[in-house]
Design an enzyme around this catalytic site. Structure first.
Site, PDB file in Angstrom:
ATOM      1  CE1 TYR A  96     -13.396-132.898  29.461  1.00  0.00           C
ATOM      2  CE2 TYR A  96     -10.942-131.201  30.455  1.00  0.00           C
ATOM      3  CZ  TYR A  96     -12.150-132.187  29.925  1.00  0.00           C
ATOM      4  OH  TYR A  96     -12.167-131.806  28.566  1.00  0.00           O
ATOM      5  CB  SER A 118      -8.527-132.291  27.477  1.00  0.00           C
ATOM      6  OG  SER A 118      -8.597-130.395  28.313  1.00  0.00           O
TER       7      SER A 118
END
Length: 240
Positions: free
Chosen positions: A153, A140
């Site tokens: 995250y 990501s």
């Protein structure tokens, strides 16, 4: 030529499963809870003349992962292409340090870091025995920018970048790369699609990045024999 895609029944994983099947590869689609989605992807591949199976696994559990790998070998043969797509997030404001509890940290690291490690290790001998073994991790841009749906995250995805580079060295000549998508309107954005499209419109290309866009980048890395240890950003210019 068997391909294994973790979390391969939904979103980006599904797009990767279908793209790999179109190249003629048998595809194993792992799932934990999304049995119906995985079976649907298998049926779609079969209807197009391909071969696919759905395999259940908890990719955060090493024993479950090893059982999955054995099942894939038995049904389709050794794994030559691995896409570590399964991931998770817990939305939290970045500044909410107290909200980033130990449980949240453990969950993010288990799914986004340890799961790719377990799965890659479980099929490492298959990959080494292949003519051109390849691993693609789905990261990501949060791991590059330090922002995203939560601090744990973002850090877990940053750790995945490091794992990608270290595995590229440890497994060579097996190729290990990563695709880092920007905002993609998967089910993680359910109920917030308008907000997602608004954010997408701020990217340079002024378009939504789709699961198929990400799958094209994955396929490119799988099929390019001269690329390893790299992170390819697919975000429409969001981070420029």
């Amino acid at each position: 030529m068997t391909a294994l895609v973790t979390g391969g029944g939904t979103g980006i994983g599904r797009a990767c499963s279908l793209a790999l099947a179109r190249t003629g590869r048998p595809v194993a689609i792992s799932y934990r809870r999304s049995s119906d989605d995985a079976q649907s992807a298998v049926a779609e591949i079969a209807s197009a003349g391909g071969r696919a199976v759905a395999v259940h696994a908890d990719v955060t559990d090493d024993a479950s992962v090893r059982a999955m790998a054995a099942s894939v070998r038995e049904q389709l043969g050794p794994v030559e292409v691995l896409v570590n797509n399964a991931g998770a997030t817990v939305p939290l404001p970045l500044e909410d340090l107290d909200g980033a509890t130990d449980d949240v940290w453990r969950q993010m690291l288990a799914v986004n870091l340890m799961a790719p490690w377990y799965v890659t290790r479980a099929v490492a001998d298959d990959l080494r025995g292949a003519d051109d073994g390849a691993v693609v991790n789905i990261g990501s841009i949060a791991g590059l920018t330090g922002t995203g749906s939560s601090l744990p995250y973002a850090v877990s995805k940053s750790a995945l970048h490091g794992l990608t580079r270290s595995l590229a060295r440890a497994l060579a000549p097996v190729r290990v790369n990563e695709v880092a998508p920007g905002l993609v309107l998967t089910r993680w954005w359910a109920g917030q699609e308008d907000r997602g499209r608004e954010l997408s419109s701020a990217a340079l290309l002024d378009r939504e990045t789709t699961p198929d866009d990400v799958a094209r980048a994955v396929l490119g890395l799988v099929e390019n024999p001269a690329v390893t240890g790299q992170t390819v950003v697919v975000d429409g210019g969001q981070t420029l």
